[in-house]
Design an enzyme around this catalytic site. Structure first.
Site, PDB file in Angstrom:
ATOM      1  N   GLU A 284      -7.860  -1.070  14.899  1.00  0.00           N
ATOM      2  CA  GLU A 284      -8.452  -2.041  13.968  1.00  0.00           C
ATOM      3  C   GLU A 284      -7.417  -3.103  13.636  1.00  0.00           C
ATOM      4  O   GLU A 284      -6.303  -2.768  13.233  1.00  0.00           O
ATOM      5  CB  GLU A 284      -8.873  -1.306  12.686  1.00  0.00           C
TER       6      GLU A 284
ATOM      7  N   ARG B 143       0.840  -1.204   0.000  1.00  0.00           N
ATOM      8  CA  ARG B 143       0.000   0.000   0.000  1.00  0.00           C
ATOM      9  C   ARG B 143       0.871   1.249   0.000  1.00  0.00           C
ATOM     10  O   ARG B 143       1.684   1.434   0.900  1.00  0.00           O
ATOM     11  CB  ARG B 143      -0.903   0.008   1.234  1.00  0.00           C
TER      12      ARG B 143
ATOM     13  N   ARG C 106      -0.609  -5.918  12.729  1.00  0.00           N
ATOM     14  CA  ARG C 106      -1.547  -5.239  13.630  1.00  0.00           C
ATOM     15  C   ARG C 106      -1.951  -6.171  14.779  1.00  0.00           C
ATOM     16  O   ARG C 106      -2.036  -5.767  15.935  1.00  0.00           O
ATOM     17  CB  ARG C 106      -2.805  -4.822  12.866  1.00  0.00           C
TER      18      ARG C 106
ATOM     19  N   SER D  93     -10.740  -6.380   9.036  1.00  0.00           N
ATOM     20  CA  SER D  93     -12.023  -5.889   8.540  1.00  0.00           C
ATOM     21  C   SER D  93     -12.555  -6.857   7.510  1.00  0.00           C
ATOM     22  O   SER D  93     -11.794  -7.607   6.884  1.00  0.00           O
ATOM     23  CB  SER D  93     -11.902  -4.471   8.007  1.00  0.00           C
TER      24      SER D  93
ATOM     25  N   GLU E 131       0.618   4.125   0.934  1.00  0.00           N
ATOM     26  CA  GLU E 131       0.109   5.178   1.815  1.00  0.00           C
ATOM     27  C   GLU E 131       1.243   6.130   2.156  1.00  0.00           C
ATOM     28  O   GLU E 131       2.325   5.693   2.527  1.00  0.00           O
ATOM     29  CB  GLU E 131      -0.470   4.557   3.096  1.00  0.00           C
TER      30      GLU E 131
ATOM     31  N   ARG F 238       1.221   2.748  13.128  1.00  0.00           N
ATOM     32  CA  ARG F 238       0.393   1.568  12.830  1.00  0.00           C
ATOM     33  C   ARG F 238       0.228   1.268  11.337  1.00  0.00           C
ATOM     34  O   ARG F 238      -0.610   0.456  10.968  1.00  0.00           O
ATOM     35  CB  ARG F 238      -0.976   1.678  13.513  1.00  0.00           C
ATOM     36  N   HIS F 239       1.009   1.944  10.495  1.00  0.00           N
ATOM     37  CA  HIS F 239       0.931   1.672   9.054  1.00  0.00           C
ATOM     38  C   HIS F 239       2.276   1.235   8.485  1.00  0.00           C
ATOM     39  O   HIS F 239       3.303   1.798   8.826  1.00  0.00           O
ATOM     40  CB  HIS F 239       0.482   2.924   8.295  1.00  0.00           C
TER      41      HIS F 239
HETATM   42  P1  AMO Z   1      -8.394  -3.466   4.944  1.00  0.00           P
HETATM   43  O1  AMO Z   1      -7.934  -2.452   3.962  1.00  0.00           O
HETATM   44  O2  AMO Z   1      -9.165  -2.962   6.124  1.00  0.00           O
HETATM   45  O3  AMO Z   1      -9.345  -4.529   4.254  1.00  0.00           O
HETATM   46  O4  AMO Z   1      -7.162  -4.311   5.451  1.00  0.00           O
HETATM   47  C1  AMO Z   1      -7.339  -5.460   6.263  1.00  0.00           C
HETATM   48  C2  AMO Z   1      -6.418  -5.408   7.468  1.00  0.00           C
HETATM   49  O5  AMO Z   1      -5.063  -5.318   7.047  1.00  0.00           O
HETATM   50  C3  AMO Z   1      -4.329  -4.516   7.945  1.00  0.00           C
HETATM   51  N1  AMO Z   1      -3.764  -3.374   7.192  1.00  0.00           N
HETATM   52  C4  AMO Z   1      -2.563  -2.817   7.440  1.00  0.00           C
HETATM   53  N2  AMO Z   1      -1.609  -3.110   8.335  1.00  0.00           N
HETATM   54  C5  AMO Z   1      -0.495  -2.364   8.328  1.00  0.00           C
HETATM   55  N3  AMO Z   1      -0.270  -1.332   7.486  1.00  0.00           N
HETATM   56  C6  AMO Z   1      -1.193  -1.001   6.561  1.00  0.00           C
HETATM   57  N4  AMO Z   1      -0.949   0.000   5.723  1.00  0.00           N
HETATM   58  C7  AMO Z   1      -2.403  -1.756   6.505  1.00  0.00           C
HETATM   59  N5  AMO Z   1      -3.515  -1.721   5.738  1.00  0.00           N
HETATM   60  C8  AMO Z   1      -4.306  -2.700   6.174  1.00  0.00           C
HETATM   61  C9  AMO Z   1      -5.293  -4.074   9.022  1.00  0.00           C
HETATM   62  C10 AMO Z   1      -6.627  -4.191   8.338  1.00  0.00           C
HETATM   63  O6  AMO Z   1      -7.679  -4.397   9.262  1.00  0.00           O
HETATM   64  N6  AMO Z   1      -9.972  -6.573   1.327  1.00  0.00           N
HETATM   65  C11 AMO Z   1     -10.238  -6.093   2.666  1.00  0.00           C
HETATM   66  C12 AMO Z   1     -10.404  -7.234   3.640  1.00  0.00           C
HETATM   67  C13 AMO Z   1     -11.678  -8.014   3.427  1.00  0.00           C
HETATM   68  O7  AMO Z   1     -12.759  -7.390   3.426  1.00  0.00           O
HETATM   69  O8  AMO Z   1     -11.613  -9.250   3.271  1.00  0.00           O
HETATM   70  C14 AMO Z   1      -9.088  -5.195   3.090  1.00  0.00           C
HETATM   71  O9  AMO Z   1      -8.049  -5.116   2.489  1.00  0.00           O
HETATM   72  O10 AMO Z   1      -5.203  -4.991  10.094  1.00  0.00           O
END
Ligand code: AMO
Length: 434
Positions: free
Chosen positions: A357, A214, A408, A360, A216, A222-223
């Site tokens: 979180e 990602r 996470r 999800s 971001e 936490r990212h």
């Molecule tokens: P989402 O975008 O909420 O859902 O991502 C799911 C879980 O992945 C973790 N996460 C991250 N951890 C660390 N850094 C990040 N940048 C990051 N982005 C996400 C979190 C988050 O809850 N396709 C959907 C899932 C689904 O509906 O099956 C999805 O990607 O713990």
């Protein structure tokens, strides 16, 4: 027997007095008192003491001048000695120097002085020699092992989907673009589209332990820009509750198994509280009201940010819950594939743990026309998703799933302040090395 089959420090006991052993590892410390020297050897299980005598050991000088963190292999005899921490010491007969360390060390292994987190990450291979840092990754291994075992028992099969993809699934702004020969491609943000397509195959229940990429921009605690997750997708569900039940069982199982990692938890000074099932279900709309009552400015329809998430964590903690679901988000907060519910709500959920979180998921749309409508409503062009949509045209059962972020989860499980502690070599906004 292999020449380097060694005995770990914890395998040797005072009762082995007089027995020949071979040990190997890193020279953690040497205390040279002149006629006698104590070498503290560290292996993957712990440390042990090797006692050297100047008069008896021709290799004495060579060994005591070794820089810390050099690697040696030692053949010798175990000698019971209750004055030594392990209850035994090793009297060497042969010492082989396998690797001599350079000096000074970029990072101390046992020094108590605090170092910058960046220094630790820049020298991760040494940082990982610290037992308390290793403990995180031993627990990570248990988390993944438990997930595999639990999901297989529940009838899921493990799959692997492409990480080089042609379109986005979680919104187009945070995609890493790559050159795919003469075309544009992206690194996968989530196995979302593929795990859903698999629901049209009859495989019914799949999971993937995979990478997320990602782009971001923000640099937070936490990212990560490269993270891992346990993704689950299951068909023939009645609604999102079926999916939430698998997720809460999975998480409870992980907590149970990690609670058994006594050695690692004690190194980290952690006690684990196993959450009760069912986890409380809190509706998004009710939480908005609760946050307002606590003086926070929140607008119905906006996704919760980390400030709101932390406050929700406090609300739930006051009720005695570390783990909770947030359900029925507004449809517009969630990705296009999320199944709508009445009143602009959705059949979605997030799993929160202590104000963060960790997962999800949702029930998904399985009707192709509704799916195309939602794509358009999200400003996306159905033509760009034709490979995916095709899987919905020839018999697609109702289905749902979730993504559980491994870093996470570990961060919440072990109360670690920074997500970078939970991944070997983190990738963030500024870090591409090592
Ligand atoms: P989402 O975008 O909420 O859902 O991502 C799911 C879980 O992945 C973790 N996460 C991250 N951890 C660390 N850094 C990040 N940048 C990051 N982005 C996400 C979190 C988050 O809850 N396709 C959907 C899932 C689904 O509906 O099956 C999805 O990607 O713990």
């Amino acid at each position: 027997m292999h020449r380097y089959r060694t005995h770990y420090s914890t395998e040797i006991k005072p009762e082995d007095d007089g027995k020949e052993v071979r040990v190997a590892g890193w020279v953690q410390d040497i205390r040279n008192l002149g006629s006698i020297a104590f070498l503290i050897l560290r292996d993957r299980k712990g440390t042990l003491q090797v006692t050297l005598f100047k008069k008896e050991h021709p290799f004495f000088e060579k060994v005591v001048s070794l820089p810390r963190e050099s690697v040696v292999s030692i053949m010798g005899k175990c000698k019971a000695n209750e004055k030594v921490r392990n209850g035994y010491e090793i009297i060497p007969e042969e010492i082989e120097i396998l690797s001599t360390s350079e000096k000074p060390l970029p990072l101390g292994v046992v020094d108590k002085v605090g170092v910058e987190f960046d220094t630790r990450l820049d020298n991760r291979f040494i940082d990982l020699r610290k037992p308390e840092v290793q403990a995180i990754f031993k627990i990570r291994d248990v988390v993944i092992d438990t997930a595999r075992e639990f999901l297989r028992e529940e009838g899921f099969i493990e799959v692997h989907t492409p990480k080089i993809v042609a379109s986005c699934s979680e919104g187009g702004t945070n995609l890493f673009e790559i050159k795919y020969f003469d075309r544009k491609a992206f690194l996968s943000q989530s196995p979302q589209l593929y795990k859903q397509m698999l629901m049209a195959t009859g495989l019914d229940r799949v999971f993937e332990i995979a990478w997320y990429f990602r782009a971001e921009e923000h640099n937070t605690r936490r990212h990560l820009n490269e993270s891992t997750a346990i993704d689950v997708e299951m068909a023939f569900i009645s609604n999102e509750e079926d999916v939430m039940h698998i997720l809460e069982l999975l998480v409870q199982n992980i907590w149970k198994r990690v609670k058994e990692c006594e050695e690692e938890l004690s190194l980290l000074g952690k006690d684990i509280k196993i959450p009760n099932i069912p986890f409380p279900r809190m509706k998004y709309t009710d939480l908005v009201e609760m946050l307002k009552e606590r003086g926070m400015e929140v607008t119905w329809g906006d996704d919760f940010g980390s400030r709101e998430e932390r406050e929700i964590g406090k609300i739930m903690e006051e009720k005695g819950n570390e783990m909770y679901f947030i359900t029925e988000y507004p449809l517009d907060c969630k990705p296009f594939y999320t199944m709508p519910k009445d009143d602009n709500l959705s059949r979605s959920f997030d799993l929160g743990c202590k104000g963060m979180e960790i997962a999800s998921g949702s029930q998904r749309i399985h009707d192709v026309n509704l799916l195309m409508e939602r794509l358009k409503a999200n400003g996306l062009n159905p033509k760009d998703f034709e490979d995916y949509l095709k899987a919905f045209r020839y018999g697609m059962p109702p289905h749902g799933g979730f993504g559980l972020g491994i870093e996470r989860l570990l961060m919440a499980l072990l109360d670690l302040a920074n997500i970078r502690e939970c991944i070997l070599f983190p990738r963030d906004r500024t870090r591409l090395h090592p």
